[in-house]
Design a protein around this motif. Structure first.
Motif, PDB file in Angstrom:
ATOM      1  N   ILE A  70       0.818  -1.215   0.000  1.00 26.04           N
ATOM      2  CA  ILE A  70       0.000   0.000   0.000  1.00 26.04           C
ATOM      3  C   ILE A  70       0.858   1.274   0.000  1.00 26.04           C
ATOM      4  CG2 ILE A  70      -1.677   1.352   1.321  1.00 26.04           C
ATOM      5  CD1 ILE A  70      -3.019  -1.283   2.065  1.00 26.04           C
ATOM      6  N   PRO A  71       1.845   1.401   0.865  1.00 24.86           N
ATOM      7  CA  PRO A  71       2.699   2.610   0.771  1.00 24.86           C
ATOM      8  C   PRO A  71       3.469   2.680  -0.548  1.00 24.86           C
ATOM      9  CG  PRO A  71       2.950   1.537   2.907  1.00 24.86           C
ATOM     10  CD  PRO A  71       2.176   0.585   2.042  1.00 24.86           C
ATOM     11  N   ALA A  72       3.890   1.523  -1.061  1.00 26.99           N
ATOM     12  CA  ALA A  72       4.638   1.509  -2.320  1.00 26.99           C
ATOM     13  C   ALA A  72       3.820   2.064  -3.470  1.00 26.99           C
ATOM     14  CB  ALA A  72       5.102   0.087  -2.634  1.00 26.99           C
ATOM     15  N   PHE A  73       2.494   1.869  -3.416  1.00 27.17           N
ATOM     16  CA  PHE A  73       1.617   2.354  -4.476  1.00 27.17           C
ATOM     17  C   PHE A  73       1.059   3.746  -4.192  1.00 27.17           C
ATOM     18  CE2 PHE A  73       1.921  -1.917  -5.927  1.00 27.17           C
ATOM     19  CZ  PHE A  73       1.630  -1.879  -7.279  1.00 27.17           C
ATOM     20  N   GLY A  74       1.640   4.428  -3.221  1.00 26.20           N
ATOM     21  CA  GLY A  74       1.239   5.812  -2.969  1.00 26.20           C
ATOM     22  C   GLY A  74       0.289   5.979  -1.798  1.00 26.20           C
ATOM     23  N   GLY A  75       0.016   4.922  -1.054  1.00 23.50           N
ATOM     24  CA  GLY A  75      -0.903   5.004   0.079  1.00 23.50           C
ATOM     25  C   GLY A  75      -0.202   5.497   1.329  1.00 23.50           C
ATOM     26  N   LYS A  76       0.141   6.759   1.320  1.00 25.22           N
ATOM     27  CA  LYS A  76       0.892   7.347   2.420  1.00 25.22           C
ATOM     28  C   LYS A  76       0.037   8.373   3.155  1.00 25.22           C
ATOM     29  CE  LYS A  76       4.963   6.964  -0.574  1.00 25.22           C
ATOM     30  NZ  LYS A  76       5.958   7.716  -1.371  1.00 25.22           N
ATOM     31  N   GLY A  77       0.505   8.782   4.314  1.00 24.10           N
ATOM     32  CA  GLY A  77      -0.200   9.808   5.079  1.00 24.10           C
ATOM     33  C   GLY A  77      -1.622   9.395   5.412  1.00 24.10           C
ATOM     34  N   ASP A  78      -2.558  10.312   5.196  1.00 24.27           N
ATOM     35  CA  ASP A  78      -3.961  10.054   5.530  1.00 24.27           C
ATOM     36  C   ASP A  78      -4.609   9.015   4.613  1.00 24.27           C
ATOM     37  OD1 ASP A  78      -3.782  11.922   7.523  1.00 24.27           O
ATOM     38  OD2 ASP A  78      -4.582  13.567   6.305  1.00 24.27           O
ATOM     39  N   ILE A  79      -3.939   8.693   3.513  1.00 29.06           N
ATOM     40  CA  ILE A  79      -4.522   7.744   2.554  1.00 29.06           C
ATOM     41  C   ILE A  79      -4.367   6.298   3.028  1.00 29.06           C
ATOM     42  CG2 ILE A  79      -4.430   6.945   0.139  1.00 29.06           C
ATOM     43  CD1 ILE A  79      -3.251   9.641  -0.630  1.00 29.06           C
ATOM     44  N   PHE A  80      -3.387   6.014   3.875  1.00 31.35           N
ATOM     45  CA  PHE A  80      -3.034   4.629   4.198  1.00 31.35           C
ATOM     46  C   PHE A  80      -4.188   3.825   4.796  1.00 31.35           C
ATOM     47  CE2 PHE A  80      -1.566   1.371   7.164  1.00 31.35           C
ATOM     48  CZ  PHE A  80      -0.777   0.588   6.328  1.00 31.35           C
ATOM     49  N   ASP A  81      -4.813   4.319   5.851  1.00 30.39           N
ATOM     50  CA  ASP A  81      -5.830   3.536   6.558  1.00 30.39           C
ATOM     51  C   ASP A  81      -7.043   3.194   5.695  1.00 30.39           C
ATOM     52  OD1 ASP A  81      -4.386   3.248   8.885  1.00 30.39           O
ATOM     53  OD2 ASP A  81      -5.189   5.079   9.798  1.00 30.39           O
ATOM     54  N   PRO A  82      -7.673   4.164   5.006  1.00 25.75           N
ATOM     55  CA  PRO A  82      -8.803   3.785   4.144  1.00 25.75           C
ATOM     56  C   PRO A  82      -8.381   2.869   2.991  1.00 25.75           C
ATOM     57  CG  PRO A  82      -8.257   6.112   3.833  1.00 25.75           C
ATOM     58  CD  PRO A  82      -7.503   5.640   5.035  1.00 25.75           C
ATOM     59  N   ALA A  83      -7.163   3.057   2.474  1.00 26.19           N
ATOM     60  CA  ALA A  83      -6.689   2.194   1.394  1.00 26.19           C
ATOM     61  C   ALA A  83      -6.526   0.760   1.889  1.00 26.19           C
ATOM     62  CB  ALA A  83      -5.366   2.711   0.845  1.00 26.19           C
TER      63      ALA A  83
END
Length: 458
Positions: free
Chosen positions: A122-135
């Protein structure tokens, strides 16, 4: 086995055949795209722009694994259409059985791997910061349904290979409508947020596969496989793999592109830039539905007539498919150029996203009128079983042109460098495809057609 439907691919006028094949395919793609579009609108309005960005992060992973099913489906469907054209029923049945077996084995393995490395992917595909948990919430649930989706995608291409586009259309409409209904219930009424969106998507996959299983068990299908057809035939698997690798490579490059763009845009503009790209990517899926429909309609006609050695009909199919697809691509281009602000306002009320997205969208769609040649050209080589050229042309757009552009141009032009990369890649890949397709028609199709005429004359 009845050949009434598949034989039409070699006898009906090409224009009528393309319309018959392309219209249901276009409607199916339209409904599926609307599903993705409305899903994004629901999440944008009921969860927020962060939810839109979260879905965009998850898509590369689930798309890639689902693409395994599509790759196996398209690779096998090319064999099935050519086998039906050559009256080789046994090979068509064995191919379908092998498609089912290999789809199950490969996708289940990939799901296990995907779930194992969830926190790294998930972080590798851009799921960082506030995006991580919902992703993460969306990713886990959607991944459970990926083998079902892979089987459904595979089965849908086989239905089209039989010359039954209306059933293939219904197979795409059912999960789309189901997903929209479940989205409303799970997100709006039950207030499950991202979890509700994920379960609605997975539930729609199950609906789709249920319909496809019914089709193949009913009298509507020509392909009545036996238990023995599930056993591996390594020559068939080799051919499925070679042709399917073209589709898989295309989807793999798309996933890599998502990874790069999400990370580049996050570094350039944060969450809002990722949300801008998410909206534009949904419009790319949605707005190009008629062009993709013509491409899907082209495939079984080209494969069948190549197998039947009707090279004159095949050349006519290429020319008309490019003409039809170019016409609808220009209409799409005109609408996007005129109404980008209205389109973006449907997705979100975020001020920054509303300000930045219309201009970016215009640049992304700037070269759409020329993409028909690229799509039909690469589809042609896949349809006739020439995996090498098909792979080269498939990679020419995303791999050889687009990825280098998005790595280089943003260093000089910032976020604008990302958006200008889209039309530049479209133009370059169309030039490459045009060269190879013209060479193929002149040196292969016309020569083979003349040889057939000489044989018949003697």
């Amino acid at each position: 086995m009845s050949k009434v439907n598949s034989e039409e691919l070699g006898t009906k006028p090409i224009g009528a055949l393309l319309i018959k094949q392309a219209v249901p395919a276009s409607i199916g793609i339209l409904v599926m795209s609307l599903n993705i579009l409305v899903d994004t609108i629901f999440i944008g309005n009921w969860v927020g722009s962060i939810g839109i960005a979260a879905i965009n992060v998850v898509l590369p992973v689930s798309f890639f694994i689902a693409a395994l099913g599509m790759a196996i489906g398209i690779g096998g469907s090319s064999i099935i259409s050519r086998a039906l054209g050559a009256n080789n029923d046994k090979k068509a049945l064995k191919t379908f059985g092998n498609q089912i077996t290999i789809t199950l084995l490969v996708t289940i393995t990939m799901v296990v791997v995907g779930l194992t490395f969830i926190d790294q992917l998930i972080p590798a595909f851009g799921g960082k910061g506030d995006i991580f948990d919902p992703a993460r919430i969306y990713y886990r649930v959607v991944l459970y349904g990926v083998p079902v989706l892979a089987l459904a995608m595979m089965g849908n291409t086989v239905i089209r290979a039989e010359g039954k586009p209306k059933f293939a259309m219904v197979a795409m409409i059912i999960p789309s409508v189901g997903n929209l209904i479940m989205d409303y219930v799970f997100i709006n009424i039950l207030d499950y947020g991202m979890l509700g969106a994920a379960w609605a998507t997975t539930g729609s996959y199950i609906l789709c596969l249920s319909y496809i299983v019914w089709f193949f068990l009913s009298k509507n299908s020509e392909l009545k496989i036996r238990f023995s057809d599930f056993g591996f035939d390594y020559e068939i698997l080799k051919e499925i793999g070679a042709l399917g690798f073209v589709t898989l490579s295309r989807q793999a490059i798309v996933s890599v592109t998502y990874l790069l763009l999400n990370n580049i845009l996050f570094d350039l503009g944060g969450e809002s830039s990722v949300a801008t790209y998410a909206i534009i990517s949904r419009m790319l899926m949605f707005a190009l539905f008629p062009v993709l429909g013509v491409t899907q309609g082209f495939l079984p006609i080209a494969s069948y007539n190549y197998g039947a050695e009707e090279y004159g009909r095949l050349r006519e199919t290429i020319n008309k498919a490019i003409g039809y697809a170019s016409a609808v691509a220009f209409i799409v281009f005109a609408l996007i150029m005129i109404f980008p602000e209205t389109i973006v306002s449907v997705f979100t009320q975020d001020a920054q996203v509303l300000r930045d997205t219309p201009s970016a969208m215009r640049w992304v769609f700037a070269a759409v009128p020329v993409i028909a040649l690229q799509l039909i050209g690469s589809a042609y080589f896949q349809a006739i079983g020439k995996a090498g050229p098909a792979l080269l042309l498939t990679l020419s757009r995303q791999g050889f042109t687009f990825i280098p552009l998005i790595l280089i141009l943003p260093q000089f032009y910032g976020e604008f460098g990302v958006w200008i990369s889209f039309p530049l890649a479209d133009i370059l890949s169309t030039i490459i495809t045009g060269y190879f397709l013209r060479k193929e028609v002149k040196t292969t199709l016309m020569v083979d057609e003349k040889s057939n005429q000489d044989i018949k004359a003697t």
